[in-house]
Design a protein around this motif. Structure first.
Motif, mmCIF file in Angstrom:
data_model
loop_
_atom_site.group_PDB
_atom_site.id
_atom_site.type_symbol
_atom_site.label_atom_id
_atom_site.label_comp_id
_atom_site.label_asym_id
_atom_site.label_seq_id
_atom_site.Cartn_x
_atom_site.Cartn_y
_atom_site.Cartn_z
ATOM 1 N N THR A 1 8.121 -7.610 -9.755
ATOM 2 C CA THR A 1 7.693 -8.539 -8.702
ATOM 3 C C THR A 1 6.896 -7.852 -7.605
ATOM 4 O OG1 THR A 1 9.792 -8.185 -7.536
ATOM 5 C CG2 THR A 1 9.684 -10.042 -9.069
ATOM 6 N N ILE A 2 6.627 -6.572 -7.759
ATOM 7 C CA ILE A 2 5.949 -5.799 -6.714
ATOM 8 C C ILE A 2 4.529 -5.485 -7.140
ATOM 9 C CG2 ILE A 2 5.973 -3.669 -5.358
ATOM 10 C CD1 ILE A 2 8.286 -5.438 -4.686
ATOM 11 N N ARG A 3 3.587 -5.777 -6.252
ATOM 12 C CA ARG A 3 2.194 -5.397 -6.491
ATOM 13 C C ARG A 3 1.865 -4.173 -5.638
ATOM 14 N NH1 ARG A 3 -1.457 -9.863 -4.765
ATOM 15 N NH2 ARG A 3 -3.055 -8.447 -5.569
ATOM 16 N N LEU A 4 1.571 -3.068 -6.311
ATOM 17 C CA LEU A 4 1.272 -1.824 -5.617
ATOM 18 C C LEU A 4 -0.228 -1.584 -5.518
ATOM 19 C CD1 LEU A 4 3.764 0.911 -6.892
ATOM 20 C CD2 LEU A 4 3.804 -0.321 -4.725
ATOM 21 N N GLU A 5 -0.621 -1.038 -4.405
ATOM 22 C CA GLU A 5 -1.990 -0.543 -4.228
ATOM 23 C C GLU A 5 -1.875 0.944 -3.905
ATOM 24 O OE1 GLU A 5 -4.944 -1.081 -0.642
ATOM 25 O OE2 GLU A 5 -4.956 -2.903 -1.883
ATOM 26 N N PRO A 6 -1.847 1.811 -4.934
ATOM 27 C CA PRO A 6 -1.635 3.248 -4.686
ATOM 28 C C PRO A 6 -2.815 3.861 -3.946
ATOM 29 C CG PRO A 6 -1.247 2.671 -6.992
ATOM 30 C CD PRO A 6 -1.954 1.512 -6.363
ATOM 31 N N GLY A 7 -2.483 4.808 -3.107
ATOM 32 C CA GLY A 7 -3.508 5.565 -2.405
ATOM 33 C C GLY A 7 -3.097 7.016 -2.343
ATOM 34 N N PRO A 8 -4.011 7.932 -2.519
ATOM 35 C CA PRO A 8 -3.641 9.357 -2.525
ATOM 36 C C PRO A 8 -3.519 9.910 -1.117
ATOM 37 C CG PRO A 8 -5.980 9.116 -2.955
ATOM 38 C CD PRO A 8 -5.432 7.710 -2.815
ATOM 39 N N THR B 1 -1.251 2.590 5.777
ATOM 40 C CA THR B 1 -0.505 2.415 4.532
ATOM 41 C C THR B 1 0.872 1.873 4.882
ATOM 42 O OG1 THR B 1 0.051 3.504 2.437
ATOM 43 C CG2 THR B 1 0.530 4.727 4.446
ATOM 44 N N ASP B 2 1.555 1.289 3.895
ATOM 45 C CA ASP B 2 2.854 0.665 4.141
ATOM 46 C C ASP B 2 4.023 1.595 3.848
ATOM 47 O OD1 ASP B 2 1.720 -1.922 4.763
ATOM 48 O OD2 ASP B 2 1.318 -2.140 2.618
ATOM 49 N N LEU B 3 3.911 2.353 2.753
ATOM 50 C CA LEU B 3 4.990 3.237 2.323
ATOM 51 C C LEU B 3 4.410 4.554 1.835
ATOM 52 C CD1 LEU B 3 7.209 0.817 0.177
ATOM 53 C CD2 LEU B 3 7.687 1.615 2.485
ATOM 54 N N GLY B 4 5.230 5.592 1.888
ATOM 55 C CA GLY B 4 4.874 6.864 1.292
ATOM 56 C C GLY B 4 5.935 7.266 0.288
ATOM 57 N N PHE B 5 5.531 8.025 -0.739
ATOM 58 C CA PHE B 5 6.482 8.517 -1.728
ATOM 59 C C PHE B 5 6.149 9.964 -2.045
ATOM 60 C CE2 PHE B 5 7.962 9.415 -6.035
ATOM 61 C CZ PHE B 5 9.296 9.032 -5.928
ATOM 62 N N GLY B 6 7.119 10.836 -1.828
ATOM 63 C CA GLY B 6 6.941 12.253 -2.089
ATOM 64 C C GLY B 6 8.094 13.013 -1.467
ATOM 65 N N ARG C 1 0.869 -1.177 0.000
ATOM 66 C CA ARG C 1 0.000 0.000 0.000
ATOM 67 C C ARG C 1 0.911 1.234 0.000
ATOM 68 N NH1 ARG C 1 -3.120 -0.909 5.386
ATOM 69 N NH2 ARG C 1 -0.947 -1.380 5.938
ATOM 70 N N LEU C 2 0.776 2.048 -1.031
ATOM 71 C CA LEU C 2 1.672 3.186 -1.223
ATOM 72 C C LEU C 2 0.878 4.475 -1.344
ATOM 73 C CD1 LEU C 2 4.637 4.198 -1.917
ATOM 74 C CD2 LEU C 2 3.910 4.000 -4.306
ATOM 75 N N ASP C 3 1.102 5.404 -0.422
ATOM 76 C CA ASP C 3 0.507 6.734 -0.529
ATOM 77 C C ASP C 3 1.500 7.667 -1.203
ATOM 78 O OD1 ASP C 3 -1.711 5.839 0.745
ATOM 79 O OD2 ASP C 3 -1.725 7.357 2.315
ATOM 80 N N VAL C 4 1.020 8.494 -2.114
ATOM 81 C CA VAL C 4 1.886 9.462 -2.791
ATOM 82 C C VAL C 4 1.326 10.861 -2.591
ATOM 83 C CG1 VAL C 4 2.657 7.812 -4.539
ATOM 84 C CG2 VAL C 4 0.663 9.234 -5.009
#
Length: 319
Positions: free
Chosen positions: A114-121, A137-142, A91-94
């Motif tokens: 090999t990575i399955r992402l579930e993007p979340g805003p 969520t698992d990770l954040g990117f920004g 689960r990735l929030d951006v």
């Protein structure tokens, strides 16, 4: 003490809904059975987790237990997925939506395969940090920057990309025909901020550093709203990553900034107490992409970073 995850799941559902009936419906059980599970958990822990008079609310002990309870459930789900050989979803929030953060993530994920992402805003970094700490969520990117209070405590990060930004102006801007500009050349122009300036740490620091005193902000209504403001006001400019696609770029000019070139820092962030099983794979993928595409190139004599980003870069180089 061994925790029964059935009891923990009952607690988490009730903590999230603050309503025994709705929590019971969510777990497909009766309210009586749910209440018994909560009572058994409270007896096991020796504390009250909920106040039940005048509405359901968490006690102080319940507030302390909630983050760890969510993490325990997540660990249980990961254990089941691992033994069954199921793919791990990340689960990735951006945030930084106008700067199209997913285009960077996509390059890495596609290469890994090999990575399955579930993007979340996430609206911004503070809201992403809160979601990470809650376990939502698992990770954040920004772009990560210091947070007020204790919201940033317990979060780890890794700088993965430094991206040059251009000045974007309308075709009628006085400097629209320039091949390149220095940030100081924009002092007579107005910096248009595509959200409330208090939430835009990078733009605020840029304006302070280079003496841009004319600033306007407003609600983030998306890229079309941003473009319309720039296109119709010849006194305005904004900053945009140099390789991000500009929406509807007719009548706009994207001009490289030099002497120095401002760099926008992209980072991965995660809860320090929980490393998703795919985190190391993603970090390796970003490192490989960074080397191949020179994402972390930085020349102190010609580039500019806000102090907080510069400190993170120094830390990364030290590692």
């Amino acid at each position: 003490m061994d925790l029964d995850l059935v009891l923990v799941r009952a607690f988490v559902a009730t903590a999230e809904t603050l309503h025994f009936g709705r929590a019971a419906d969510q777990l497909n059980t009766s309210q009586q059975a749910l209440s018994k599970r909560i009572a058994r958990l409270e007896a096991l822990l020796g504390v009250r987790l909920f106040e039940r008079e005048g509405g359901t609310r968490l006690t102080e002990a319940g507030e302390r237990f909630a983050p760890a309870a969510r993490e325990a459930l997540a660990a249980g789900d990961r254990a089941v997925a691992a033994v069954l050989g199921a793919d791990q979803v990340v689960r990735l929030d951006v945030w930084g939506h106008l700067y199209a953060p997913m285009r960077t993530v996509a390059q890495v994920v596609e290469a890994l395969g090999t990575i399955r992402l579930e993007p979340g805003p996430a609206r911004d970094w503070p809201s992403a940090a809160e979601a990470l700490l809650r376990g939502d969520t698992d990770l954040g990117f920004g772009r990560v920057h210091p947070l007020s209070g204790a919201r940033g405590a317990g979060i780890a990060q890794r700088l993965v990309r430094l991206e040059p930004v251009d000045a974007v102006v309308s075709a009628s801007h006085p400097q629209a025909d320039a091949d390149e500009l220095r940030p100081a050349d924009l002092r007579e122009s107005t910096l248009w901020c595509p959200a409330e300036l208090a939430r835009l740490d990078f733009l605020r620091r840029f304006a302070d550093e280079f003496g841009i005193t004319r600033r306007r902000d407003g609600p983030n209504l998306g890229p079309d709203h941003l473009v319309q403001h720039i296109r119709t006001d010849p006194t305005c400019f904004t900053l945009f990553p140099s390789d991000a696609p500009l929406p509807d770029h007719a009548d706009l000019r994207s001009i490289p900034l030099v002497a120095p070139t401002p760099l926008y820092a992209w980072s991965l962030a995660w809860r320090a107490s929980h490393r998703h099983p795919s985190l190391d794979t993603l970090l390796h993928g970003f490192a490989e992409a960074g080397r191949a595409r020179r994402w972390l190139d930085y020349a102190p004599e010609s580039d500019w970073l806000p102090d907080t980003d510069h400190a993170e870069l120094a830390h990364l180089i030290g590692d």
